[in-house]
Design a protein around this motif. Structure first.
Motif, short mmCIF file in Angstrom:
data_model
loop_
_atom_site.label_atom_id
_atom_site.label_comp_id
_atom_site.label_asym_id
_atom_site.label_seq_id
_atom_site.Cartn_x
_atom_site.Cartn_y
_atom_site.Cartn_z
N ASP A 40 0.80 -1.23 0.00
CA ASP A 40 0.00 0.00 0.00
C ASP A 40 0.84 1.28 0.00
O ASP A 40 0.31 2.38 0.13
CB ASP A 40 -0.96 0.00 1.20
N ARG A 41 2.16 1.12 -0.12
CA ARG A 41 3.00 2.31 -0.27
C ARG A 41 4.29 1.90 -0.96
O ARG A 41 4.61 0.71 -1.05
CB ARG A 41 3.30 2.94 1.09
N LEU A 42 5.02 2.89 -1.43
CA LEU A 42 6.27 2.62 -2.15
C LEU A 42 7.44 3.15 -1.35
O LEU A 42 7.34 4.19 -0.70
CB LEU A 42 6.25 3.30 -3.53
N PRO A 43 8.58 2.44 -1.40
CA PRO A 43 9.78 2.97 -0.73
C PRO A 43 10.34 4.17 -1.50
O PRO A 43 10.10 4.30 -2.70
CB PRO A 43 10.77 1.80 -0.78
N MET A 44 11.07 5.02 -0.79
CA MET A 44 11.76 6.13 -1.45
C MET A 44 12.92 5.54 -2.25
O MET A 44 13.87 5.01 -1.68
CB MET A 44 12.29 7.11 -0.40
N MET A 45 12.83 5.63 -3.57
CA MET A 45 13.88 5.05 -4.40
C MET A 45 15.07 6.01 -4.40
O MET A 45 14.93 7.20 -4.73
CB MET A 45 13.37 4.84 -5.83
N THR A 46 16.22 5.48 -4.03
CA THR A 46 17.40 6.32 -3.83
C THR A 46 18.55 5.77 -4.66
O THR A 46 18.91 4.59 -4.54
CB THR A 46 17.75 6.34 -2.33
N GLY A 47 19.10 6.62 -5.54
CA GLY A 47 20.18 6.19 -6.43
C GLY A 47 21.50 6.80 -6.02
O GLY A 47 21.56 7.97 -5.65
N VAL A 48 22.56 5.99 -6.09
CA VAL A 48 23.89 6.49 -5.74
C VAL A 48 24.82 6.31 -6.94
O VAL A 48 24.88 5.22 -7.52
CB VAL A 48 24.45 5.76 -4.50
N GLN A 49 25.51 7.39 -7.29
CA GLN A 49 26.49 7.31 -8.38
C GLN A 49 27.86 7.72 -7.86
O GLN A 49 27.99 8.29 -6.78
CB GLN A 49 26.06 8.22 -9.54
N ALA A 50 28.88 7.42 -8.66
CA ALA A 50 30.24 7.84 -8.30
C ALA A 50 30.44 9.29 -8.73
O ALA A 50 29.88 9.73 -9.74
CB ALA A 50 31.24 6.94 -9.01
N ALA A 51 31.24 10.01 -7.94
CA ALA A 51 31.43 11.45 -8.21
C ALA A 51 31.93 11.71 -9.64
O ALA A 51 31.56 12.71 -10.24
CB ALA A 51 32.41 12.03 -7.19
N GLY A 52 32.71 10.78 -10.18
CA GLY A 52 33.24 10.99 -11.52
C GLY A 52 32.31 10.54 -12.63
O GLY A 52 32.69 10.53 -13.81
N SER A 53 31.08 10.17 -12.28
CA SER A 53 30.16 9.61 -13.27
C SER A 53 28.73 9.75 -12.72
O SER A 53 28.13 8.78 -12.31
CB SER A 53 30.54 8.14 -13.49
N GLN A 54 28.21 11.00 -12.72
CA GLN A 54 26.96 11.21 -11.98
C GLN A 54 25.89 12.01 -12.74
O GLN A 54 25.29 12.94 -12.20
CB GLN A 54 27.27 11.87 -10.64
N VAL A 79 22.83 11.19 -13.51
CA VAL A 79 21.49 11.10 -12.90
C VAL A 79 21.41 12.00 -11.66
O VAL A 79 20.42 12.70 -11.44
CB VAL A 79 21.15 9.64 -12.54
N VAL A 80 22.48 12.02 -10.88
CA VAL A 80 22.51 12.87 -9.69
C VAL A 80 22.36 14.33 -10.09
O VAL A 80 21.57 15.08 -9.50
CB VAL A 80 23.84 12.66 -8.92
N ARG A 81 23.07 14.75 -11.13
CA ARG A 81 22.99 16.15 -11.56
C ARG A 81 21.56 16.49 -11.99
O ARG A 81 21.05 17.56 -11.67
CB ARG A 81 23.95 16.40 -12.73
N ALA A 82 20.93 15.57 -12.70
CA ALA A 82 19.56 15.84 -13.17
C ALA A 82 18.60 15.97 -12.00
O ALA A 82 17.72 16.84 -11.98
CB ALA A 82 19.10 14.73 -14.12
N ILE A 83 18.77 15.12 -10.98
CA ILE A 83 17.88 15.19 -9.81
C ILE A 83 18.16 16.45 -9.02
O ILE A 83 17.25 17.22 -8.67
CB ILE A 83 18.06 13.93 -8.92
N GLN A 84 19.44 16.70 -8.74
CA GLN A 84 19.75 17.84 -7.87
C GLN A 84 19.47 19.18 -8.53
O GLN A 84 19.17 20.16 -7.85
CB GLN A 84 21.18 17.70 -7.33
#
Ligand SMILES: *Cc1c(COP(=O)(O)O)cnc(C)c1O
Ligand SMILES: [Zn+2]
Length: 401
Positions: free
Chosen positions: A252-266, A268-273
């Protein structure tokens, strides 16, 4: 019967059509089940062993599968690391315990089974390593040839060893993963090999079972699921699966999906932040975590949706933080993982230290591949063995006893 739907424009294709990109808009396709017509009772699932195939009603395979008993991986409580960072409900799902030592096996048991179901005679992929190892294993099991393209010099030793030993045709490309993927994609379209990268919608169906198992093992929906992100197929797959369980009324609920990338290859992180509508590829990704050394993640569109729709986040960790967590998992918890896998737990340590987590959160970190995949990175971090003469006094003095 399921069909294939474009994740961008909604165009629909029949299930047996061999197609990787939408003909109208070029985006990827996803398997869509008639969830209203599927009847699953929990008891039936619970009566089967914990594995990818426990959830077969939500998988596309209709023939006896090509399998080596993948999935059913342990969920470990990270008691010591959890205590240190103030998150008592911290867990690691050890995907390194799959037959070839990474979660890719969940995708390949389904993907290679689908190759057989669709009558394909050969399979191919580009790979940062684990996809090639897994494809080689499952192609061997199925008795069909496999071609794998690797970025030259950038694949961990254990993974190349597996691809070679299991009999794949291994080609090293003087270029990076993103270029290798483009080439193998063209090769498959022109020469009829079946493409089993994570643009293949069926492969991701197998991978979504990580989330199903995590819920079954924890006995509840975790508050957060954390994954290292390379091509972003796995995080997208887990989210898709959980949405299906939600539609079926099983959660009945979804977990917070959390992605981790390496600093030299990120990317997805840039798009989210920066709250961008899509990722901007990185031309020269670089990290010790070669499994996530990917500048142009092909599943990014779906991953952004997964993260945004669940109130999750994406963050990066440095190579030093990755390696430090690899050592802590090994020495404090007895859990041996490759660098990319340690990124998920390193990301949680970073979030906890920045006060971004609620201490009551139940968190499942997916640790994606086994320590022995990348022995060189391990050896480089450790003191070499002390060599002594074969007598007791030399031994005692080496041990300072
Ligand atoms: C493939 C892989 C990843 C990245 O998964 P994506 O689906 O490409 O995001 C992370 N860790 C390991 C060990 C892998 O093999
Ligand atoms: Zn489309």
């Amino acid at each position: 019967m399921y069909d294939l739907v474009c994740v961008h424009c909604g165009a629909v294709y029949p299930p047996d059509e061999i197609i990787y990109n939408c003909r109208s808009c070029g985006h990827l396709l996803a398997v869509r089940y008639p969830l209203g017509e599927i009847s699953i009772d929990r008891k039936t699932w619970d009566s089967r062993p914990l594995s990818v195939w426990r959830y077969r009603e939500l998988l596309p395979v209709r023939i006896p599968p090509v399998t080596l008993n993948e999935g059913g991986t342990p969920l470990y409580h990270l008691e010591k690391i959890g205590k240190e960072i103030g998150i008592p409900g911290l867990y690691a799902k050890h995907e390194g315990m799959n037959p070839s030592g990474s979660f890719k096996d969940r995708g390949m048991t389904v993907g290679v089974s689908m190759a057989m179901q669709l009558g394909k005679k050969s399979v191919a992929c580009a790979s940062t390593g684990n996809t090639s190892a897994s494809l080689a294993v499952y192609a061997a099991r199925a008795g069909i040839p496999a071609v794998v393209l690797l970025p030259a010099g950038k694949v961990a030793l254990g993974k190349v060893a597996q691809a070679l030993m299991h009999g794949a045709k291994v080609i090293s490309i003087r270029g990076n993963f993103d270029q290798a993927l483009e080439m193998v994609h063209d090769l498959c379209l022109s020469h009829g090999l079946y493409l089993l990268n994570s643009i293949n919608p069926f492969r991701l169906e197998g991978q979504k079972t990580i989330g199903f198992e995590a819920i079954d093992q924890l006995g509840q929906v975790p508050d957060r699921i954390v994954l290292p992100v390379g091509n972003a197929g796995n995080i997208s797959a887990v989210y898709k699966g959980l949405r299906e369980l939600e539609s079926l009324g099983l959660i009945d609920r979804l977990p917070m999906m959390t992605g981790v990338q390496a600093a030299g290859s990120q990317p997805v992180v840039r798009a989210i932040q920066n709250n961008l509508p899509e990722v901007i590829p990185e031309g020269n990704p670089e990290t010790v975590a070669t499994a996530i050394r990917i500048g142009a993640p092909v599943n990014a569109e779906k991953a952004l949706t997964a993260i945004r729709m669940t109130g999750g986040t994406a963050l990066s960790v440095t190579d030093a933080e990755i390696l430090s967590m690899q050592r802590d998992l090994a020495r404090l918890e007895g859990i041996g993982v490759e660098p990319a896998s340690a990124a998920s737990v390193a990301g949680i340590r970073k979030m906890a230290e920045s006060g971004l987590l609620d201490r009551d959160e139940k968190i499942v970190c997916v640790v994606t591949g086994h320590l022995l995949k990348d022995p060189e990175t391990v050896i480089n971090q450790c003191e070499p063995p002390v060599v002594v003469d074969a007598d007791i006094s030399s031994l005692l003095s080496a041990l300072q006893l």
